[in-house]
Design a protein around this motif. Structure first.
Motif, PDB file in Angstrom:
ATOM      1  N   GLU A   1       0.552  -1.151  -0.053  1.00  0.00           N
ATOM      2  CA  GLU A   1      -0.061  -0.208  -0.176  1.00  0.00           C
ATOM      3  C   GLU A   1       0.995   1.264  -0.204  1.00  0.00           C
ATOM      4  OE1 GLU A   1      -3.978  -1.145   2.271  1.00  0.00           O
ATOM      5  OE2 GLU A   1      -2.397  -0.684   3.515  1.00  0.00           O
ATOM      6  N   LYS A   2       0.354   2.466  -0.513  1.00  0.00           N
ATOM      7  CA  LYS A   2       0.897   3.800  -0.336  1.00  0.00           C
ATOM      8  C   LYS A   2       0.154   4.689   0.195  1.00  0.00           C
ATOM      9  CE  LYS A   2       3.858   6.679  -3.230  1.00  0.00           C
ATOM     10  NZ  LYS A   2       4.577   6.892  -4.364  1.00  0.00           N
ATOM     11  N   MET A   3       0.916   5.372   1.305  1.00  0.00           N
ATOM     12  CA  MET A   3       0.060   6.278   2.020  1.00  0.00           C
ATOM     13  C   MET A   3       0.364   7.734   1.902  1.00  0.00           C
ATOM     14  SD  MET A   3       2.126   8.209   4.398  1.00  0.00           S
ATOM     15  CE  MET A   3       0.864   8.227   5.964  1.00  0.00           C
ATOM     16  N   ALA A   4      -0.400   8.700   2.051  1.00  0.00           N
ATOM     17  CA  ALA A   4      -0.001  10.155   1.797  1.00  0.00           C
ATOM     18  C   ALA A   4      -0.640  10.984   2.896  1.00  0.00           C
ATOM     19  CB  ALA A   4      -0.672  10.559   0.494  1.00  0.00           C
ATOM     20  N   ASP A   5       0.129  12.128   2.992  1.00  0.00           N
ATOM     21  CA  ASP A   5      -0.032  13.264   3.936  1.00  0.00           C
ATOM     22  C   ASP A   5       0.111  14.353   3.198  1.00  0.00           C
ATOM     23  OD1 ASP A   5      -0.391  15.225   5.817  1.00  0.00           O
ATOM     24  OD2 ASP A   5       0.844  14.184   7.309  1.00  0.00           O
ATOM     25  N   PHE A   6      -1.039  15.243   2.854  1.00  0.00           N
ATOM     26  CA  PHE A   6      -0.994  16.348   2.083  1.00  0.00           C
ATOM     27  C   PHE A   6      -0.461  17.695   2.774  1.00  0.00           C
ATOM     28  CE2 PHE A   6      -4.226  13.519   0.028  1.00  0.00           C
ATOM     29  CZ  PHE A   6      -3.557  13.001  -0.797  1.00  0.00           C
ATOM     30  N   ALA A   7      -0.065  17.565   3.912  1.00  0.00           N
ATOM     31  CA  ALA A   7       0.475  18.702   4.636  1.00  0.00           C
ATOM     32  C   ALA A   7       1.173  18.061   5.720  1.00  0.00           C
ATOM     33  CB  ALA A   7      -0.846  19.499   5.356  1.00  0.00           C
TER      34      ALA A   7
ATOM     35  N   SER B   1       5.066   7.467  11.764  1.00  0.00           N
ATOM     36  CA  SER B   1       4.461   6.097  12.370  1.00  0.00           C
ATOM     37  C   SER B   1       3.802   5.107  11.514  1.00  0.00           C
ATOM     38  CB  SER B   1       3.346   7.259  12.954  1.00  0.00           C
ATOM     39  OG  SER B   1       3.510   7.808  14.026  1.00  0.00           O
ATOM     40  N   TRP B   2       3.531   5.546  10.347  1.00  0.00           N
ATOM     41  CA  TRP B   2       3.196   4.542   9.355  1.00  0.00           C
ATOM     42  C   TRP B   2       4.392   3.667   8.919  1.00  0.00           C
ATOM     43  CZ3 TRP B   2      -0.569   2.771   5.720  1.00  0.00           C
ATOM     44  CH2 TRP B   2      -0.040   2.173   4.718  1.00  0.00           C
TER      45      TRP B   2
ATOM     46  N   LYS C   1       9.167  -8.951   5.762  1.00  0.00           N
ATOM     47  CA  LYS C   1       9.681 -10.236   6.027  1.00  0.00           C
ATOM     48  C   LYS C   1      10.763 -10.424   4.998  1.00  0.00           C
ATOM     49  CE  LYS C   1       5.462 -12.385   7.847  1.00  0.00           C
ATOM     50  NZ  LYS C   1       4.503 -13.456   7.889  1.00  0.00           N
ATOM     51  N   THR C   2      10.882  -9.840   3.854  1.00  0.00           N
ATOM     52  CA  THR C   2      11.787 -10.017   2.782  1.00  0.00           C
ATOM     53  C   THR C   2      12.402  -8.816   2.241  1.00  0.00           C
ATOM     54  OG1 THR C   2      10.134  -9.877   0.805  1.00  0.00           O
ATOM     55  CG2 THR C   2      10.352 -11.817   1.860  1.00  0.00           C
ATOM     56  N   ALA C   3      13.426  -8.970   1.521  1.00  0.00           N
ATOM     57  CA  ALA C   3      13.901  -7.760   0.981  1.00  0.00           C
ATOM     58  C   ALA C   3      13.025  -6.798   0.016  1.00  0.00           C
ATOM     59  CB  ALA C   3      15.336  -8.290   0.097  1.00  0.00           C
ATOM     60  N   GLU C   4      12.326  -7.757  -0.692  1.00  0.00           N
ATOM     61  CA  GLU C   4      11.097  -6.962  -1.497  1.00  0.00           C
ATOM     62  C   GLU C   4      10.281  -6.165  -0.635  1.00  0.00           C
ATOM     63  OE1 GLU C   4       7.591  -7.971  -4.880  1.00  0.00           O
ATOM     64  OE2 GLU C   4       9.052  -9.613  -4.124  1.00  0.00           O
ATOM     65  N   ASP C   5       9.646  -6.961   0.542  1.00  0.00           N
ATOM     66  CA  ASP C   5       8.959  -6.069   1.285  1.00  0.00           C
ATOM     67  C   ASP C   5       9.451  -4.624   1.818  1.00  0.00           C
ATOM     68  OD1 ASP C   5       7.120  -8.101   1.295  1.00  0.00           O
ATOM     69  OD2 ASP C   5       7.579  -9.120   3.122  1.00  0.00           O
ATOM     70  N   LYS C   6      10.844  -4.846   2.164  1.00  0.00           N
ATOM     71  CA  LYS C   6      11.664  -3.564   2.718  1.00  0.00           C
ATOM     72  C   LYS C   6      11.614  -2.571   1.397  1.00  0.00           C
ATOM     73  CE  LYS C   6      14.279  -2.029   5.966  1.00  0.00           C
ATOM     74  NZ  LYS C   6      14.082  -2.028   7.515  1.00  0.00           N
ATOM     75  N   GLU C   7      11.890  -3.006   0.376  1.00  0.00           N
ATOM     76  CA  GLU C   7      11.694  -2.067  -0.609  1.00  0.00           C
ATOM     77  C   GLU C   7      10.534  -1.369  -0.840  1.00  0.00           C
ATOM     78  OE1 GLU C   7      12.794  -1.702  -5.402  1.00  0.00           O
ATOM     79  OE2 GLU C   7      13.361  -3.450  -4.357  1.00  0.00           O
ATOM     80  N   GLN C   8       9.458  -2.302  -0.581  1.00  0.00           N
ATOM     81  CA  GLN C   8       8.166  -1.601  -0.804  1.00  0.00           C
ATOM     82  C   GLN C   8       7.927  -0.708   0.133  1.00  0.00           C
ATOM     83  OE1 GLN C   8       4.677  -3.953  -2.613  1.00  0.00           O
ATOM     84  NE2 GLN C   8       6.058  -5.591  -2.221  1.00  0.00           N
ATOM     85  N   LEU C   9       8.349  -0.939   1.431  1.00  0.00           N
ATOM     86  CA  LEU C   9       8.019  -0.265   2.655  1.00  0.00           C
ATOM     87  C   LEU C   9       8.671   1.414   2.648  1.00  0.00           C
ATOM     88  CD1 LEU C   9       7.788   0.075   5.972  1.00  0.00           C
ATOM     89  CD2 LEU C   9      10.417  -0.437   5.872  1.00  0.00           C
ATOM     90  N   HIS C  10       9.861   1.359   1.896  1.00  0.00           N
ATOM     91  CA  HIS C  10      10.312   2.698   1.779  1.00  0.00           C
ATOM     92  C   HIS C  10      10.095   3.274   0.619  1.00  0.00           C
ATOM     93  CE1 HIS C  10      14.398   1.231   3.817  1.00  0.00           C
ATOM     94  NE2 HIS C  10      13.453   1.620   4.590  1.00  0.00           N
TER      95      HIS C  10
END
Length: 488
Positions: free
Chosen positions: A184-190, A199-200, A209-218
């Protein structure tokens, strides 16, 4: 690393002797651009190690922190270098649309940054203190994160109306309740200093759990901030959290036509505390359809949030009581009609009035809604002060554990009455729309008793309010001084 409080006190004591620093706002801004370059230098060392010869710094060699901050420049020579070489160079870096974010942020960071110090010896002393931070040591790096949090909290004293540091307990509660998912991708417009984004990331990291998860996190975050100083803080905050390509923009979310947003502009999750109490000019309102073109900043942000929430997306938004109660203001009513008829407003948490005290006593609420269907019913829950607290303050802030009672109710919802006043109640859409005329001011605080404080609590409250007023005075004086200096 030395004690955090003594570290900040040491920098503050040095800067107080510099004739160019006027108040906390300038002191913090001065610290932030130096801290950013120190953090960025550590990231560049990391990138050079992982990317090898393919890595090339966007910063010319003489302007890289490791080359000038570690040197012997001091006094007038240091001032001359910073004022005439470092700042002009970083402000004019060659950047275009193809430049990677992790490189282009340097120019954006310094676009409106200022160098206030006028004593080169004192400047050297501050640089030496910041240079003593060691990002290669895990424990020290964690302590630096705590240091940064402390700096962010200090901003509470220096912010203008409607722009307050959202307590970390509140951002953590909202992020935890929204239940982030990998991908998922989150946003804060201010996004201010990046509190909700942090916090997100912290909550989502539990599911990596995986390197791919870590990349998606960032790659899961997006923020935009109107003012340069909070923007600088947010970008530095992201680098400290190992987000190498922080998708944080410097701009105003309200300066785009609402009807121009397409699917690619939408997000799975929106977490934010929009600025409120502000009034927008007609040229800003012109970006919104006439029926919702409010002059109030928070109302316009709410329109943006609804326009940019993906189908099946989720949102948690802090809004003032005035949004809930407004029934005579047609634009507010229209916004609430849209919210209830097009989105599922399932929960409203009424927050204690002193959550943001002593910096503002505006009563606030958290609205939880999703883009799955029209609202059928909405639960309201009043979060009362925890036992042993008469009010929150700088010395006794709201804590994440205070939300435990809210989470217990959230997972086992039932209507609650206290002294004949509803503390938690479910309303149907018909009740809210037809019977109450879109008045969402339900399950509020029944009355305000005169508060009699213990002597030390009274003194602490007075000192906090005085500190806040002094910071505002310092900020105004700094702006006046800056104007006068430009005229000279």
């Amino acid at each position: 690393m030395k004690n955090l409080s003594s570290f900040i006190k040491s920098i503050r004591d040095i800067m107080r002797n510099d004739p160019g620093i006027n108040g906390d706002v300038q002191r913090l801004e001065q610290i932030v651009w130096m801290l950013f370059l120190k953090v960025y230098d550590a990231k560049e060392a990391e990138w050079a190690f992982t990317e090898g010869d393919s890595f090339k710094s966007i910063i010319p060699e003489e302007c890289r922190w490791c080359n000038w901050a570690n040197g012997n420049l001091t006094g007038p020579n240091l001032l001359k270098f910073v004022d005439e070489t470092l700042f002009p160079t970083l402000k004019s870096l060659d950047v275009d649309t193809s430049t990677p974010i992790k490189l282009s942020i340097v120019k954006t960071m310094f676009a409106e940054a200022n160098q206030y110090m006028k004593d080169g010896v004192l400047l050297r002393q501050v640089i030496n203190l910041i240079n003593s931070l060691d990002f290669s040591d895990y424990n020290e790096s964690h302590a630096i994160g705590d240091l940064y949090e402390k700096l962010l909290r200090e901003l509470q004293n220096a912010r203008s109306s409607g722009e307050y540091y959202t307590p970390r307990a509140l951002t953590d509660f909202m992020a935890r309740t929204i239940k982030p998912q990998i991908g998922e991708k989150m946003a804060d417009f201010a996004c201010g200093t990046g509190g909700f984004i942090t916090s997100w990331l912290k909550e989502l990291e539990k599911k990596v759990k995986t390197a791919e998860d870590k990349e998606q996190l960032h790659n899961s975050i997006y923020g935009i901030e109107k003012k340069q100083f909070p923007y600088m803080l947010a970008v530095t905050n992201m680098l400290l959290h190992d987000v190498n390509n922080p998708q944080i923009e410097h701009g105003n979310s309200l300066l785009r036509d609402l009807l121009d947003y397409t699917e690619k502009d939408k997000f799975d999750v929106i977490l934010m505390n929009p600025p409120y109490g502000g009034s927008e000019k007609k040229d800003v309102q012109n970006h919104f359809p006439d029926d919702i073109a409010s002059s109030e900043t928070a109302d316009l942000f709410m329109a943006v949030i609804m326009a940019r929430l993906k189908k099946n997306g989720r949102a948690a938004v802090v809004l003032p009581d005035s949004f809930l109660s407004g029934t005579s203001d047609k634009t507010k009513v229209n916004l609430k009609k849209n919210l209830i008829s097009k989105f599922n407003l399932h929960t409203v948490i009424r927050l204690p009035k002193s959550v943001f005290a002593p910096y503002t006593d505006i009563a606030t609420n958290v609205l939880f809604f999703d883009n799955t269907k029209a609202t059928e019913e909405t639960w309201f829950y009043r979060m009362d002060m925890p036992e042993g607290y008469k009010h929150f303050s700088k010395t006794k802030p709201i804590l994440l554990e205070h939300f435990n009672v809210v989470e217990e109710w959230w997972n086992n919802r039932q209507e609650i009455n206290v002294d004949d006043y509803p503390k938690a109640r479910k309303f149907t859409t018909k009740e809210l729309a037809e019977d109450l005329g879109y008045n969402l001011d339900q399950c509020g605080f029944p009355h305000i008793e005169e508060e009699i404080l213990l002597p030390m609590d009274l003194i602490n409250q007075y000192q906090e309010k005085r500190a806040s007023l002094n910071a505002k005075i310092d900020s105004v004086l700094a702006e006046i001084t800056s104007i006068l200096e430009r005229k000279d």
